[in-house]
Design an enzyme around this catalytic site. Structure first.
Site, PDB file in Angstrom:
ATOM      1  N   GLY A  12       0.910  -1.288   0.024  1.00  0.00           N
ATOM      2  CA  GLY A  12      -0.226  -0.209   0.106  1.00  0.00           C
ATOM      3  C   GLY A  12       0.944   1.333  -0.021  1.00  0.00           C
ATOM      4  O   GLY A  12       0.591   2.206   0.659  1.00  0.00           O
ATOM      5  N   ALA A  13       1.905   0.986  -0.952  1.00  0.00           N
ATOM      6  CA  ALA A  13       3.051   2.372  -0.856  1.00  0.00           C
ATOM      7  C   ALA A  13       2.741   3.272  -1.717  1.00  0.00           C
ATOM      8  O   ALA A  13       3.603   4.469  -1.639  1.00  0.00           O
ATOM      9  CB  ALA A  13       4.334   1.556  -1.170  1.00  0.00           C
ATOM     10  N   ALA A  14       1.737   3.438  -2.587  1.00  0.00           N
ATOM     11  CA  ALA A  14       1.539   4.353  -3.646  1.00  0.00           C
ATOM     12  C   ALA A  14       0.965   5.767  -3.333  1.00  0.00           C
ATOM     13  O   ALA A  14       1.157   6.737  -3.850  1.00  0.00           O
ATOM     14  CB  ALA A  14       0.694   3.831  -4.484  1.00  0.00           C
ATOM     15  N   VAL A  65      -2.480  -7.628  -2.518  1.00  0.00           N
ATOM     16  CA  VAL A  65      -2.016  -8.458  -1.594  1.00  0.00           C
ATOM     17  C   VAL A  65      -2.885  -9.536  -1.113  1.00  0.00           C
ATOM     18  O   VAL A  65      -2.710 -10.642  -0.693  1.00  0.00           O
ATOM     19  CB  VAL A  65      -1.533  -7.555  -0.357  1.00  0.00           C
ATOM     20  CG1 VAL A  65      -0.653  -6.732  -0.429  1.00  0.00           C
ATOM     21  CG2 VAL A  65      -3.057  -6.692   0.273  1.00  0.00           C
ATOM     22  N   TYR A 151     -14.088  -3.638  10.313  1.00  0.00           N
ATOM     23  CA  TYR A 151     -12.750  -2.868  10.177  1.00  0.00           C
ATOM     24  C   TYR A 151     -12.205  -3.370  11.567  1.00  0.00           C
ATOM     25  O   TYR A 151     -11.019  -3.464  11.727  1.00  0.00           O
ATOM     26  CB  TYR A 151     -13.057  -1.451   9.849  1.00  0.00           C
ATOM     27  CG  TYR A 151     -11.658  -0.733   9.720  1.00  0.00           C
ATOM     28  CD1 TYR A 151     -11.022  -0.636   8.380  1.00  0.00           C
ATOM     29  CD2 TYR A 151     -11.398   0.353  10.835  1.00  0.00           C
ATOM     30  CE1 TYR A 151      -9.728   0.056   8.605  1.00  0.00           C
ATOM     31  CE2 TYR A 151      -9.978   1.083  10.721  1.00  0.00           C
ATOM     32  CZ  TYR A 151      -9.373   0.721   9.519  1.00  0.00           C
ATOM     33  OH  TYR A 151      -8.174   1.406   9.582  1.00  0.00           O
ATOM     34  N   LYS A 155      -8.601  -4.954  12.404  1.00  0.00           N
ATOM     35  CA  LYS A 155      -7.485  -4.188  13.242  1.00  0.00           C
ATOM     36  C   LYS A 155      -7.112  -4.892  14.522  1.00  0.00           C
ATOM     37  O   LYS A 155      -5.924  -5.077  15.008  1.00  0.00           O
ATOM     38  CB  LYS A 155      -7.640  -2.735  13.520  1.00  0.00           C
ATOM     39  CG  LYS A 155      -7.825  -2.128  12.040  1.00  0.00           C
ATOM     40  CD  LYS A 155      -6.480  -2.371  11.045  1.00  0.00           C
ATOM     41  CE  LYS A 155      -6.609  -1.362   9.728  1.00  0.00           C
ATOM     42  NZ  LYS A 155      -5.235  -1.579   8.950  1.00  0.00           N
ATOM     43  N   VAL A 186      -5.917   9.963  10.556  1.00  0.00           N
ATOM     44  CA  VAL A 186      -4.984  10.442   9.691  1.00  0.00           C
ATOM     45  C   VAL A 186      -5.597  10.944   8.342  1.00  0.00           C
ATOM     46  O   VAL A 186      -6.523  10.496   7.746  1.00  0.00           O
ATOM     47  CB  VAL A 186      -3.920   9.454   9.350  1.00  0.00           C
ATOM     48  CG1 VAL A 186      -2.717   9.952   8.507  1.00  0.00           C
ATOM     49  CG2 VAL A 186      -3.588   8.448  10.521  1.00  0.00           C
ATOM     50  N   LYS A 187      -5.055  12.189   7.933  1.00  0.00           N
ATOM     51  CA  LYS A 187      -5.426  12.741   6.792  1.00  0.00           C
ATOM     52  C   LYS A 187      -5.137  12.042   5.342  1.00  0.00           C
ATOM     53  O   LYS A 187      -3.913  12.389   4.964  1.00  0.00           O
ATOM     54  CB  LYS A 187      -4.887  14.347   6.593  1.00  0.00           C
ATOM     55  CG  LYS A 187      -5.757  15.562   6.943  1.00  0.00           C
ATOM     56  CD  LYS A 187      -5.037  16.702   6.825  1.00  0.00           C
ATOM     57  CE  LYS A 187      -4.657  17.242   8.207  1.00  0.00           C
ATOM     58  NZ  LYS A 187      -3.556  18.231   8.215  1.00  0.00           N
TER      59      LYS A 187
HETATM   60  N1  LIG Z   1      -6.438   7.160   7.490  1.00  0.00           N
HETATM   61  C1  LIG Z   1      -6.569   6.758   8.552  1.00  0.00           C
HETATM   62  O1  LIG Z   1      -7.189   7.593   9.382  1.00  0.00           O
HETATM   63  C2  LIG Z   1      -6.010   5.568   9.393  1.00  0.00           C
HETATM   64  C3  LIG Z   1      -5.567   4.541   8.495  1.00  0.00           C
HETATM   65  N2  LIG Z   1      -4.989   3.274   9.084  1.00  0.00           N
HETATM   66  C4  LIG Z   1      -4.475   2.460   8.263  1.00  0.00           C
HETATM   67  O2  LIG Z   1      -3.461   2.702   7.472  1.00  0.00           O
HETATM   68  C5  LIG Z   1      -3.300   1.973   6.328  1.00  0.00           C
HETATM   69  C6  LIG Z   1      -3.066   2.943   5.074  1.00  0.00           C
HETATM   70  O3  LIG Z   1      -4.187   3.534   5.137  1.00  0.00           O
HETATM   71  P1  LIG Z   1      -4.173   5.011   4.501  1.00  0.00           P
HETATM   72  O4  LIG Z   1      -2.842   5.391   3.788  1.00  0.00           O
HETATM   73  O5  LIG Z   1      -5.081   5.932   5.121  1.00  0.00           O
HETATM   74  O6  LIG Z   1      -5.179   4.814   3.039  1.00  0.00           O
HETATM   75  P2  LIG Z   1      -5.101   5.157   1.520  1.00  0.00           P
HETATM   76  O7  LIG Z   1      -6.392   4.568   0.829  1.00  0.00           O
HETATM   77  O8  LIG Z   1      -4.615   6.535   1.255  1.00  0.00           O
HETATM   78  O9  LIG Z   1      -3.842   4.107   0.959  1.00  0.00           O
HETATM   79  C7  LIG Z   1      -3.876   2.880   1.058  1.00  0.00           C
HETATM   80  C8  LIG Z   1      -3.077   2.322  -0.098  1.00  0.00           C
HETATM   81  O10 LIG Z   1      -3.439   0.615  -0.142  1.00  0.00           O
HETATM   82  C9  LIG Z   1      -3.479   0.491  -1.530  1.00  0.00           C
HETATM   83  N3  LIG Z   1      -3.985  -0.834  -1.439  1.00  0.00           N
HETATM   84  C10 LIG Z   1      -5.458  -1.052  -0.894  1.00  0.00           C
HETATM   85  N4  LIG Z   1      -6.018  -2.246  -1.416  1.00  0.00           N
HETATM   86  C11 LIG Z   1      -4.840  -2.871  -1.842  1.00  0.00           C
HETATM   87  C12 LIG Z   1      -4.495  -4.478  -2.118  1.00  0.00           C
HETATM   88  N5  LIG Z   1      -5.503  -5.247  -2.052  1.00  0.00           N
HETATM   89  N6  LIG Z   1      -3.105  -4.872  -2.741  1.00  0.00           N
HETATM   90  C13 LIG Z   1      -2.184  -3.833  -2.514  1.00  0.00           C
HETATM   91  N7  LIG Z   1      -2.466  -2.554  -2.197  1.00  0.00           N
HETATM   92  C14 LIG Z   1      -3.666  -2.111  -1.875  1.00  0.00           C
HETATM   93  C15 LIG Z   1      -4.168   1.361  -2.075  1.00  0.00           C
HETATM   94  O11 LIG Z   1      -4.129   1.311  -3.558  1.00  0.00           O
HETATM   95  C16 LIG Z   1      -3.623   2.680  -1.569  1.00  0.00           C
HETATM   96  O12 LIG Z   1      -2.366   2.990  -2.275  1.00  0.00           O
HETATM   97  C17 LIG Z   1      -4.435   1.023   6.362  1.00  0.00           C
HETATM   98  O13 LIG Z   1      -4.143  -0.347   6.499  1.00  0.00           O
HETATM   99  C18 LIG Z   1      -5.614   1.817   7.262  1.00  0.00           C
HETATM  100  O14 LIG Z   1      -6.327   0.765   7.727  1.00  0.00           O
HETATM  101  C19 LIG Z   1      -5.065   3.216  10.146  1.00  0.00           C
HETATM  102  C20 LIG Z   1      -5.378   4.216  11.167  1.00  0.00           C
HETATM  103  C21 LIG Z   1      -5.931   5.421  10.634  1.00  0.00           C
HETATM  104  C1  LIG Z   2     -13.219   5.196  10.798  1.00  0.00           C
HETATM  105  C2  LIG Z   2     -13.327   6.653  11.287  1.00  0.00           C
HETATM  106  C3  LIG Z   2     -14.265   6.837  12.373  1.00  0.00           C
HETATM  107  C4  LIG Z   2     -14.305   8.014  13.099  1.00  0.00           C
HETATM  108  C5  LIG Z   2     -15.597   8.247  13.868  1.00  0.00           C
HETATM  109  C6  LIG Z   2     -15.235   7.913  15.366  1.00  0.00           C
HETATM  110  O1  LIG Z   2     -15.676   7.069  16.003  1.00  0.00           O
HETATM  111  C7  LIG Z   2     -14.030   8.458  15.940  1.00  0.00           C
HETATM  112  C8  LIG Z   2     -13.799   8.224  17.065  1.00  0.00           C
HETATM  113  C9  LIG Z   2     -12.532   8.956  17.656  1.00  0.00           C
HETATM  114  C10 LIG Z   2     -12.892   9.375  18.977  1.00  0.00           C
HETATM  115  O2  LIG Z   2     -13.689  10.635  19.118  1.00  0.00           O
HETATM  116  C11 LIG Z   2     -11.720   9.361  19.714  1.00  0.00           C
HETATM  117  C12 LIG Z   2     -10.870   9.042  18.976  1.00  0.00           C
HETATM  118  O3  LIG Z   2      -9.658   9.186  19.115  1.00  0.00           O
HETATM  119  C13 LIG Z   2     -11.337   8.149  18.098  1.00  0.00           C
HETATM  120  C14 LIG Z   2     -10.490   7.881  16.757  1.00  0.00           C
HETATM  121  C15 LIG Z   2     -10.519   6.756  16.196  1.00  0.00           C
HETATM  122  C16 LIG Z   2      -9.247   6.302  15.192  1.00  0.00           C
HETATM  123  C17 LIG Z   2     -10.102   6.013  13.873  1.00  0.00           C
HETATM  124  C18 LIG Z   2      -8.999   5.167  13.105  1.00  0.00           C
HETATM  125  C19 LIG Z   2      -9.541   5.127  11.627  1.00  0.00           C
HETATM  126  C20 LIG Z   2      -8.917   4.193  10.895  1.00  0.00           C
HETATM  127  O4  LIG Z   2      -8.314   3.441  11.351  1.00  0.00           O
HETATM  128  O5  LIG Z   2      -8.819   4.538   9.680  1.00  0.00           O
END
Ligand SMILES: NC(=O)C1=CN([C@@H]2O[C@H](COP(=O)(O)OP(=O)(O)OC[C@H]3O[C@@H](n4cnc5c(N)ncnc54)[C@H](O)[C@@H]3O)[C@@H](O)[C@H]2O)C=CC1
Ligand SMILES: CCCCCC(=O)/C=C/[C@H]1[C@H](O)CC(=O)[C@@H]1CCCCCCC(=O)O
Length: 257
Positions: A12-14, A65, A151, A155, A186-187
């Site tokens: 998921g590096a892209a 993956v 989800y 996790k 995370v943004k």
């Molecule tokens: N954005 C957030 O708030 C949070 C994200 N995460 C986790 O961080 C990780 C990365 O997420 P983000 O960067 O936010 O998402 P994103 O959607 O920006 O990036 C995910 C990347 O994974 C790739 N991907 C998805 N399915 C795939 C597959 N089957 N095979 C290979 N590549 C694949 C996508 O093409 C994309 O490049 C995820 O595991 C997510 O659950 C964890 C906590 C918070």
């Molecule tokens: C998937 C996003 C759901 C966000 C809504 C939510 O329930 C938020 C909960 C926050 C709470 O207010 C205090 C926190 O720190 C929570 C953040 C939870 C982290 C979400 C991680 C999202 C992800 O893995 O993509």
């Protein structure tokens, strides 16, 4: 663990967090194989990285993956090009409660599959040189998110798998450390299209979007900085590192006696 000359594989590096991890590893002297299912984004990132770090420091490998064959091919290409694998970051993930089986397949089953395949090359017991595996979990791996139970389950699974693998590695002498990073919001693009991914929990979309809009979010670079600590600090094994806007914290869990 000094990163200079080390070889890393990042899934998921892209884009998003995976891209930030990749850039930080490169800045610290590692070479990186970028695995991603999005060919367009992966190839354009490779062009950017070539200019910044040189063509020889990265490989982009189009890889879903979910496919054992594609991961195997990606590892073979990485070994053929760089000669070894020292670091694996299982980062690819999706949030889609409607397609919940796919969510389990990518977020959890693929982490297990990719880890087991990496062990074949990294495990000191079978001729490898050891190393470190860091899995991107989430705060949803430590507590429940009511809008996304599947989800949340994946996790929690990633955190449990990581901790059990760390214990197995210590017991059997794999020479591999296993850690998980658990970021809060995370943004990235993952959260921008959340409303239509909640399936039967879409009635919680408005409330969820309000929480997201009100919360301060982490930048991808803040997550990558913490992940680097889990890669480089050789005392860290079996850790779940929670990362929020107000700081980071190593989690504690009940101990079985
Ligand atoms: N954005 C957030 O708030 C949070 C994200 N995460 C986790 O961080 C990780 C990365 O997420 P983000 O960067 O936010 O998402 P994103 O959607 O920006 O990036 C995910 C990347 O994974 C790739 N991907 C998805 N399915 C795939 C597959 N089957 N095979 C290979 N590549 C694949 C996508 O093409 C994309 O490049 C995820 O595991 C997510 O659950 C964890 C906590 C918070
Ligand atoms: C998937 C996003 C759901 C966000 C809504 C939510 O329930 C938020 C909960 C926050 C709470 O207010 C205090 C926190 O720190 C929570 C953040 C939870 C982290 C979400 C991680 C999202 C992800 O893995 O993509």
């Amino acid at each position: 663990m000094a990163l200079n000359g080390k070889i890393a594989v990042v899934t998921g590096a892209a884009q998003g967090i995976g891209r930030a991890i990749t850039e930080l590893l490169l800045q610290n002297g590692a070479k990186v194989a970028l695995l991603d299912a999005n060919k367009t984004n992966g190839e354009s990132l490779k062009e950017v990285l070539d200019k910044l770090f040189g063509e020889q420091t990265t490989l982009f490998l189009h890889c879903n993956v979910e496919s054992e064959e594609q991961i195997k091919a990606a590892f073979q290409k990485t070994l053929g090009t760089f000669g070894r694998i020292d670091i694996l970051c299982n980062n690819a993930g999706i949030l889609n409660e409607e397609e919940w089986e796919k969510t389990i397949s990518i977020n959890l089953a693929a982490v297990v599959r990719t880890t087991y395949m990496a062990l074949e090359h990294m495990n000191k017991m079978t001729g490898g040189q050891g190393g470190v595996i860091v899995n991107t979990a989430s705060m949803a791996g430590l507590g429940p998110l009511k809008c996304c139970p599947v989800y949340t389950a994946t996790k929690h699974g990633v955190v449990g798998f990581t901790r059990a693998m760390a214990a197995a590695s210590t017991a059997a002498g794999y020479g591999i450390r296993f850690n998980a990073i658990c970021p809060g919001l995370v943004k990235t693009e993952m959260l921008s299209s959340l409303s239509n991914k909640l399936g039967q929990f879409s009635h919680l979309a408005e409330e969820t979007n309000t929480i997201i809009a009100d919360k301060k979010m982490l930048n991808v670079t803040e997550v990558a900085d913490c992940l680097l600590e889990l890669v480089t600090d050789e005392t860290k094994n079996g850790e779940a590192l929670q990362v929020r806007c107000n700081g980071k914290k190593y989690m504690t869990f009940p101990v079985f006696t």
